[in-house]
Design a protein around this motif. Structure first.
Motif, PDB file in Angstrom:
ATOM      1  N   CYS A  61      32.941  43.725  50.013  1.00  0.00           N
ATOM      2  CA  CYS A  61      34.029  44.458  50.665  1.00  0.00           C
ATOM      3  C   CYS A  61      34.031  45.916  50.246  1.00  0.00           C
ATOM      4  N   CYS A  64      37.812  46.690  48.403  1.00  0.00           N
ATOM      5  CA  CYS A  64      38.059  46.271  47.018  1.00  0.00           C
ATOM      6  C   CYS A  64      36.764  45.921  46.283  1.00  0.00           C
ATOM      7  N   THR A  67      37.107  45.257  42.407  1.00  0.00           N
ATOM      8  CA  THR A  67      37.663  44.041  41.854  1.00  0.00           C
ATOM      9  C   THR A  67      36.621  42.913  41.833  1.00  0.00           C
ATOM     10  N   HIS A  68      35.722  42.916  42.833  1.00  0.00           N
ATOM     11  CA  HIS A  68      34.625  41.943  42.794  1.00  0.00           C
ATOM     12  C   HIS A  68      33.654  42.295  41.667  1.00  0.00           C
ATOM     13  N   ALA A 391      42.910  41.108  42.137  1.00  0.00           N
ATOM     14  CA  ALA A 391      42.566  42.190  43.053  1.00  0.00           C
ATOM     15  C   ALA A 391      43.858  42.782  43.617  1.00  0.00           C
ATOM     16  N   PRO A 392      43.781  43.944  44.266  1.00  0.00           N
ATOM     17  CA  PRO A 392      45.002  44.444  44.923  1.00  0.00           C
ATOM     18  C   PRO A 392      45.667  43.360  45.780  1.00  0.00           C
ATOM     19  N   ARG A 393      44.853  42.532  46.436  1.00  0.00           N
ATOM     20  CA  ARG A 393      45.411  41.507  47.327  1.00  0.00           C
ATOM     21  C   ARG A 393      45.674  40.174  46.638  1.00  0.00           C
ATOM     22  N   VAL A 414      38.591  34.168  46.771  1.00  0.00           N
ATOM     23  CA  VAL A 414      39.203  35.491  46.832  1.00  0.00           C
ATOM     24  C   VAL A 414      40.640  35.405  47.344  1.00  0.00           C
ATOM     25  N   PRO A 415      41.394  36.500  47.188  1.00  0.00           N
ATOM     26  CA  PRO A 415      42.813  36.465  47.564  1.00  0.00           C
ATOM     27  C   PRO A 415      43.055  36.017  49.007  1.00  0.00           C
ATOM     28  N   THR A 416      42.270  36.553  49.937  1.00  0.00           N
ATOM     29  CA  THR A 416      42.563  36.202  51.325  1.00  0.00           C
ATOM     30  C   THR A 416      42.158  34.761  51.642  1.00  0.00           C
ATOM     31  N   CYS A 460      42.262  40.491  54.040  1.00  0.00           N
ATOM     32  CA  CYS A 460      40.943  41.110  54.150  1.00  0.00           C
ATOM     33  C   CYS A 460      39.928  40.008  54.383  1.00  0.00           C
ATOM     34  N   CYS A 463      36.407  40.060  52.544  1.00  0.00           N
ATOM     35  CA  CYS A 463      36.433  39.398  51.243  1.00  0.00           C
ATOM     36  C   CYS A 463      36.412  37.883  51.397  1.00  0.00           C
TER      37      CYS A 463
HETATM   38 NI1  NFE Z   1      38.327  43.069  50.962  1.00  0.00          NI
HETATM   39 FE1  NFE Z   1      39.801  41.874  48.450  1.00  0.00          FE
HETATM   40  C1  NFE Z   1      41.238  42.599  47.578  1.00  0.00           C
HETATM   41  C2  NFE Z   1      39.359  40.804  47.003  1.00  0.00           C
HETATM   42  S1  NFE Z   1      40.957  40.382  49.487  1.00  0.00           S
HETATM   43  S2  NFE Z   1      40.021  43.477  49.974  1.00  0.00           S
HETATM   44  O1  NFE Z   1      42.139  43.141  47.139  1.00  0.00           O
HETATM   45  O2  NFE Z   1      39.026  40.200  46.115  1.00  0.00           O
HETATM   46  O3  NFE Z   1      40.571  38.833  49.753  1.00  0.00           O
END
Ligand code: NFE
Ligand code: MG
Length: 482
Positions: A61, A64, A67-68, A391-393, A414-416, A460, A463
Motif C-alpha cells: 500500500c 500506509c 506500518t507494513h 496502522a492508522p486504520r 490487516v485493518p481493512t 483501504c 491493504c
Molecule cells: Ni492501505 Fe493500511 C492502514 C494497513 S489498511 S492503508 O492504515 O495496514 O488495511
C-alpha cells in the motif's frame, strides 16, 4: 419488498470496494462488503531473503507502507532475536507518527469531508451524492479552503517523514534491528520545524473542522453506523526498550473490548474464516501463523477477496475508535454509546492525530545524535516470528516462517480485513457490514448514508487484499536460496 442498492465502486477510499445492501421501508436490513481486486504479496514473499520483507511488504500500500514495514521489522526482530537501540526504536516511531498525521489528514479532508461539505461544481469536488449538507455557509466555505491547505500539509508530513525515512512512499531505511539512517542534531531540528507547523494545523484547523461537522450532524450521526461494538488494538509507538510481551509499554496500549468488557489480547485466539471468501475452504479457521492463501475465484457463496478475521470467533472493529476506546481516552469515553457511530469514528481519529503529534516532540527530544540506530544480527536457518502493530486504520499483524534461510510462509492480517471482511463461517457479519444494517436510506439513487458509514472506517482495499493476478494466471515466484 426489499430493494437492492449497490455502490460499486465506493469512491474516495483506497482500492476497490463494492457495497451491496437490501433496503426495506427506508432502512438497510442486510449488507455485504466485497473486496473485488485480487493481489498477491503474501505469495510473492515466499522463497525470498527475509531481510527483503520490510521492503516488499511496503508495496502492499502506498498510503500506509510504513506500518507494513514496521510490522515486518517486528517479525524479523522477533525471529532473529535482535533488539533495536533506543535511537532505532524512536526513529521508527517518528516515521510512523509522520505517516499517521499524513494519513488522517488525507482521510478527513480528501476522502471523507465531501460527504459533509459542499465544494465548488468542479473537480475534485464532484461527482458527489445529493444529500443533507448541513454546515452553515461560512463554515462550509472555510472547510473548502482547508481542503486545499490540507494538500500542502500532507506534503509537509511526507517531507518530515523523509528526513529519517529517506523517501516516501516506501522508505529505504527499514532493517531488522533498527533503521539505517543516522541521527544528527540538524535532522532533529528540521523534523521539529515541520512538526510544529503540522501540530498547529491539526489543533487549529483539523480538530475544529471535525468538531464543526460533529455539531452540525450530531442529531443522528452519533447514532448511525454502530457496528459490532467489539474493539481490538495491538498497540503502537513503543515507549520502552524492555521486553513487552503484553504490549503495555506503548503510547497506545494493546487491549480489546468484547461484549461490553475490557480484556487483554491473546493472539493465539485469532483465526481467519474463508467460507464467504474466494479462497480454498480447507484453509478456513486457521491461526494466521499457520495461515494459507490459496485462491478459489469461482467458489459458490463467496463474494470477496477479503478473509474474515475473528477473535475468539467474534468480529472486532479496529482503528482510531478502537484505540481511543480501549485506551479509555477521556473525551471518547465521555461519549458513551454515542462513540460507536460514524461521528465517533471521525472524532476519535482527529483526537488521536493531535495526541500523536504532541507526543512526537518528546520522542524527538529523546534521540541522541551520533548514537547507533541499529543492532547487528545473525539470520537463523529456520524459525518463526510475529509482528504486531497498529496502522492508522487499525490493528495490523504480520506472521513469518523461515525455512532453509528463506521465507517459507508469510501472512498479513490487516485493518481493512478486520473491518471490511465478510461474514464468517457462522454467518456473523463483518464490522462494516454490521454498521450498515439499520441505516436509513432516504433516496436509493443517492445512498449518501451508506458511503458516510463506510468511509468513516477509512477502508483501504489495497491493504486488505494484497494479492495480484496477472491475466488470470498465478505463477509461483522463483525461489532464491542464499
Ligand atoms: Ni492501505 Fe493500511 C492502514 C494497513 S489498511 S492503508 O492504515 O495496514 O488495511
Ligand atoms: Mg492476509
Amino acid at each position: 419488498m426489499a430493494q437492492r442498492v449497490i455502490v460499486d465502486p465506493v469512491t474516495r477510499i483506497e482500492g476497490h470496494l463494492k457495497i451491496e445492501v437490501e433496503v426495506e421501508n427506508g432502512k438497510v436490513i442486510d449488507a455485504k462488503s466485497s473486496g473485488t481486486l485480487f493481489r498477491g504479496i503474501e505469495l510473492i514473499l515466499r522463497g525470498r531473503d527475509p531481510r527483503d520483507a520490510p521492503h516488499i511488504v511496503q508495496r502492499i500500500c502506498g498510503v500506509c507502507p510504513i506500518t507494513h514495514g514496521m510490522a515486518s521489522m517486528f517479525c524479523l526482530d522477533d525471529v532473529f532475536g535482535v533488539k533495536p537501540p533506543p535511537n532505532g526504536r524512536i526513529v521508527r516511531s517518528l516515521i510512523q507518527g509522520a505517516n499517521y498525521i499524513q494519513s488522517h489528514i488525507l482521510h478527513f479532508y480528501h476522502l471523507a469531508a465531501l460527504d459533509y461539505v459542499i465544494g465548488p461544481e468542479a473537480a475534485p469536488f464532484i461527482p458527489r451524492y445529493k444529500g443533507d449538507y448541513r454546515l452553515p455557509k461560512a463554515i462550509n466555505d472555510k472547510a473548502v479552503e482547508h481542503y486545499i491547505q490540507a494538500l500542502t500539509m500532507r506534503k509537509r508530513a511526507q517531507e518530515m517523514l523523509a528526513i529519517f525515512g529517506a523517501k516516501m512512499p516506501h522508505v529505504t531505511v527499514f532493517t531488522a534491528g533498527g533503521v539505517t539512517e543516522r541521527v544528527t542534531a540538524e535532522k532533529i531540528d528540521q523534523f521539529k520545524a515541520y512538526l510544529k507547523e503540522l501540530t498547529s494545523f491539526v489543533d487549529n484547523v483539523y480538530v475544529p473542522d471535525v468538531l464543526a461537522v460533529a455539531n452540525a450532524y450530531a442529531d443522528d450521526w452519533f447514532k448511525i453506523g454502530t457496528g459490532c461494538k467489539n474493539m481490538l488494538v495491538y498497540g503502537v509507538f513503543r515507549l520502552s526498550d524492555e521486553d513487552d510481551p503484553a504490549g503495555q509499554k506503548q503510547f497506545f496500549k494493546r487491549g480489546r473490548y468484547t461484549k461490553g468488557q475490557f480484556a487483554p489480547v491473546d493472539i493465539s485466539k485469532i483465526t481467519e474464516d474463508v467460507k464467504y471468501s474466494w479462497f480454498e475452504d480447507e484453509n478456513t479457521g486457521l491461526y494466521p501463523g499457520e495461515g494459507a492463501t490459496v485462491p478459489s475465484p469461482r467458489k459458490k457463496e463467496a463474494y470477496t477477496w477479503l478473509k474474515a478475521p475473528r477473535y475468539e470467533g467474534l468480529p472486532h472493529e479496529v482503528g482510531p475508535l478502537a484505540r481511543m476506546w480501549v485506551n479509555k481516552q477521556k473525551d471518547v469515553a465521555a461519549l458513551g454509546e454515542k462513540a460507536f457511530s460514524v461521528l465517533g469514528r471521525h472524532f476519535a481519529r482527529a483526537l488521536e492525530t493531535s495526541m500523536v503529534a504532541h507526543a512526537m516532540f518528546s520522542w524527538l527530544d529523546q534521540l541522541v545524535p551520533g548514537e547507533p540506530t541499529f543492532a547487528p544480527f545473525d539470520i537463523p536457518g529456520e524459525g518463526s516470528g510475529v509482528g504486531l502493530n497498529d496502522a492508522p486504520r487499525g490493528a495490523l499483524g504480520h506472521w513469518i516462517t523461515i525455512k532453509d534461510h528463506v521465507i517459507a510462509n508469510y501472512q498479513a492480517v490487516v485493518p481493512t480485513t478486520w473491518n471490511g471482511g465478510p461474514r464468517d463461517d457462522k454467518g456473523q457479519r463483518g464490522p462494516i457490514e454490521e454498521a450498515l444494517v439499520g441505516a436509513p436510506v432516504k433516496d436509493a439513487d443517492n445512498p449518501i448514508e451508506l458511503v458516510r458509514i463506510v468511509r468513516a472506517f477509512d477502508p483501504c482495499l489495497a491493504c486488505a487484499v494484497h494479492v495480484l493476478e496477472v491475466k488470470g494466471v498465478y505463477k509461483e515466484p522463483k525461489r532464491f536460496i542464499i
